[in-house]
Each structure stands twice: as C-alpha cells, then as structure tokens.
Design a protein around this motif. Sequence first.
Motif, PDB file in Angstrom:
ATOM      1  N   LYS A  88       1.748  -3.477  11.623  1.00  0.00           N
ATOM      2  CA  LYS A  88       2.869  -4.068  12.369  1.00  0.00           C
ATOM      3  C   LYS A  88       4.166  -3.959  11.583  1.00  0.00           C
ATOM      4  N   ILE A  89       4.117  -4.322  10.288  1.00  0.00           N
ATOM      5  CA  ILE A  89       5.351  -4.291   9.505  1.00  0.00           C
ATOM      6  C   ILE A  89       5.714  -2.860   9.120  1.00  0.00           C
ATOM      7  N   LYS A  92       7.927  -1.437  11.671  1.00  0.00           N
ATOM      8  CA  LYS A  92       9.263  -2.026  11.748  1.00  0.00           C
ATOM      9  C   LYS A  92      10.132  -1.657  10.547  1.00  0.00           C
ATOM     10  N   GLY A  93       9.512  -1.385   9.396  1.00  0.00           N
ATOM     11  CA  GLY A  93      10.267  -1.132   8.178  1.00  0.00           C
ATOM     12  C   GLY A  93      10.281   0.334   7.803  1.00  0.00           C
ATOM     13  N   ALA A 132      11.968  -3.971   4.743  1.00  0.00           N
ATOM     14  CA  ALA A 132      12.143  -4.428   6.120  1.00  0.00           C
ATOM     15  C   ALA A 132      13.036  -5.652   6.117  1.00  0.00           C
ATOM     16  N   ASP A 136      12.100  -9.348  10.459  1.00  0.00           N
ATOM     17  CA  ASP A 136      10.866  -8.644  10.812  1.00  0.00           C
ATOM     18  C   ASP A 136       9.688  -9.140   9.983  1.00  0.00           C
ATOM     19  N   THR A 140       6.698 -11.058  11.892  1.00  0.00           N
ATOM     20  CA  THR A 140       5.312 -10.595  11.887  1.00  0.00           C
ATOM     21  C   THR A 140       4.373 -11.702  11.430  1.00  0.00           C
ATOM     22  N   GLU A 292      15.335   0.187   7.298  1.00  0.00           N
ATOM     23  CA  GLU A 292      14.975   0.818   8.559  1.00  0.00           C
ATOM     24  C   GLU A 292      16.177   1.548   9.164  1.00  0.00           C
TER      25      GLU A 292
END
Length: 504
Positions: A88-89, A92-93, A132, A136, A140, A292
């Motif tokens: 998940k992270i 996003k990162g 990240a 975020d 998460t 990001e």
Amino acid sequence: MSPSTIDDLRSTGRALNHGDTRPVQYSHCDVLVVGAGPSGLMIAQALGRLGIQVRVIERRVQGSQYGNADGLQPRTLEIWKSYGMLSKIRAKGVCVRAMVAYETVSNGGGLSRLRPSSSIVVPCRYQYEIAASINDIEGTLRENADEAGVQVTQPCWPTSVHVAPDVDSALSVKGYPIKVVIEHPSNCCQYHTGRVRHQAQENNTNRYYNACTCNQDSEAQGRVEIVNAKYVIGADGASSWVRRSLGIDMEGEQTEDVWGVVDVLVDTDLPDYRFKCVIQAASGAIIIIPREGDKVRIYVQLSAEDSIPRDVDGELDKSNLEEGEIRQKILLNRIFIVGDACHTHSPKAGQGANASMGDSHNLGELLPSRPLVIEFNMNRGIGISYASSSLTVQPATAIGHIVPGERILSSPITRLADWADRNIHDLLISDGTFKMLVFPGDISSPQSKSRLSIFAKALSESISMKEIDSREGLRIDIYTIVRNDKAEVIWTDIPAFIARSWRR
C-alpha cells in the motif's frame, strides 16, 4: 451519570468544578492510546488485529498539517510487510535506491561529485528506502487500524490519569484499573481554546491563553469523558502529556543543531535529484530526498545566525525539534510510552518516525508480557540484537549464519509441498502468534533425521495441541527449514507433530 460518579470525577481528575454543567460520558477499553501519529497508529492497528479493544485519542483535528519525517527504512519496511501494509505504501511513495555526495573543492572550485552508491549498504531484504508524505504514512496505518476495528477520536485531549493499586481495586471499574479523564470540544473554537490551554500547560506559561478570539464561554461547551482502561500507551510526542503526568523525566543530551525542511516541486538540471543527494557546501550541509511524483524534500542545515524561532525569553524554541537519545521507562507495567514520548531523534532519514514505529511493533508483539530489551542500528533499523540471556548463549557447535540474539537474515526458501518460492521473513508475519523455526540441517542424513524425531517427540510431550492450534491458548506456529535440494525430500518426511499442514 450519578452524582457519586461526578464527585469521583472531580476528586480524581479535577476536570469538573462545582457548578460545571458539561455532560459527562463513561466508557472503557482494553488499551487507550494517546496520540494518533505513526507510533500511536502502529500500536493501535497491531493490537486491534489481535481482537484487542483499542481506542485512540488525538488532540489534532484530522487532516492537520504538521512536520514529520517521511522516510521508511529497511527494517520498518519489514515490519510493514508483516502487517500487510508494504504494498500500500509502496504504491503511494517512491523507492530510494541510490545516493550520491557532493563535496566542496578545497581550492574554491565549487563542488565535486563523488561516485554514486547504493542507498542501503547493509545486508537486508529491502535494498531501498521509501519516501512518502506523512499523510500517506499515517493514512495507511489508519486504514489498517480501521479494518481492525480501532476507534480513533479527535480532537480531544486528556486532563488527568489515575492508576488504581490493582485491577480489582474499589477505586476502579473491575478489570480496568486506569482512569483517564478527557475533554471533547463542541466546535472548532472550543477545540482551539482547549488546544492552546494544553500548550500553556506544556510550557508552564499563560502566554497562549488569549490566542482564541472567540467570545463564547468555552467551559460551558463540549463534554467530559471518563475512560477506564486496562493499559494506557503514551504515543503523544516529544512533549508527551502521559510522560509528564507520570513524572518521568526526559533524560539525555540535546543539541542546538537546527535543520530547515521544505517539500517542493522542482524544475532542475541536477541529474541526481532522484537519488538521495548529500551536498557538503561551504555554508553547511544540504540533503535532497526524492518524493512521490516530481517532488523532493530538501533539508538545509541552519547556522546560529539564521532566523531560528525563539520563545518569549529569547531561548531556542525546541517545540518542534527532535533530538537526543534516552531510555524508555515503564510505570507499573500498565502505562507505557513509545516513540518521541520517550526518545527523540533528528528527523533526517526518518530516524524518529522509524524508531517510534519499531517501538510500537515490539510492544504490540509483547504486550502484556514483560518487554524484552533490544538494541538496533538507528540509521537503518537492521542491526537488532537482544540483550544477553539464556536464549542468546552461543552454541558449542556452529549453526551457519544464524547467531542467537540477532535478527534472522532475509533468505529465499522453497515450500516443499508445492515448490512455491518464499522468503523466510514471510513466515514471521505479525499475527500475535509465537513463531518457532526448526533447523535440522540435512534430513537425508540418518543422524539429523533421528535428532529431529527426538526433538518432535519431546516437543509434543511438553506443548499441547490446544496451545498450537487454538486461539484459546498460547498459539505457536512451527516451521521446519531443511538444508536439502527440493527434489530430494518431501514435506511428509518431517515428523507429523511439526508438519501438520503442507503450508508449513
């Protein structure tokens, strides 16, 4: 609520004065976490996944902007993987795999670019960091906490804490010996007034009292809540209310080094802005961390002549600085502090956030057992070793690269039943169970196979199947790791007691 309960509230927390008409609410939970930052959310989701009733309270309004480190180090990535959050992270990162340094040329000829290298130079599973945004990272963690049934309440703040002598004391709700009084605002103005009052208490000054311009009587608004809990965890930052309420001193050394931090979108011809970049300029160090998209985070070392925030007395305002290193203290094995509440670090490379989440992971694995003392390499979180004990005694015979007391290295393994490729760390997920890894060596050797059978028989006589297979007892997952070619053995060659499923 009965008058006797209100009187008890007045005597315990002095949150209500006589004549105060605010409504009072009563609740209870297994674990009350104060603070919804990375360390608070980490411990909350870890315990919530085990079916423990967890409540988190936070003084900030959700979505508030504040400064926090934004890097996740390799050990933290292992922890996130064990909770199912890494993918998940990672989406996003940005993964930071390389770094480069620039040094000032001695003859005044500007900067010289040194040879780039891997960002991670220690042996570990993930040869990168993840950068990240704090939104975020916390988002998460909060998603995992929500899925685990954790209740997060914000904004609100604690005003008093009382610990009964024992869990059955007449001064507490049976089984819930800790009483915490918290205040809830009824609107943003009430929140602001309560927040600045909290700040004034933190700084032992009244200079923040008049920060709110609202003319409403804040004491006549909002509500008060009494929370009875089995455990309280203070994850409320460097100026921790929990720590101060318990009279725990913030020990250690401090430095007045100050770094400025800015997140920006860049238009640059610097070829290394997607690397971690360390520039040793004549005016001080500059660190560039890719973020990001096309964003970067820039750390700039400030000198004593730079504009550094000072308080009304002219002293350096350390309210947002993270420095030093101290020992975690625990009171009565009922109230714990984690993260910046018990040790603060430089925000560079996410040292504070990574250490904080490591605290919470360890506490989540061991609560309510007595915590083990561990040490780890702060920069990467990899060099973990347990304190000397009967479990860390070096064996008389060598056992390869496995060293008692040190973290097990990332290693590829193959599941015998279906030849699925795995990593040994994938066996060590954070699900609240104890993990036993058995290394019998080459089981095609009669001697090794005999020793394994003797071990399995002894284990079966000392541990019941209920403890292994049921959530009612101390559940243990057993895995046997053999040193054989996968074509030479089958999983049923392992004694049945320690190989009850093809998945193991």
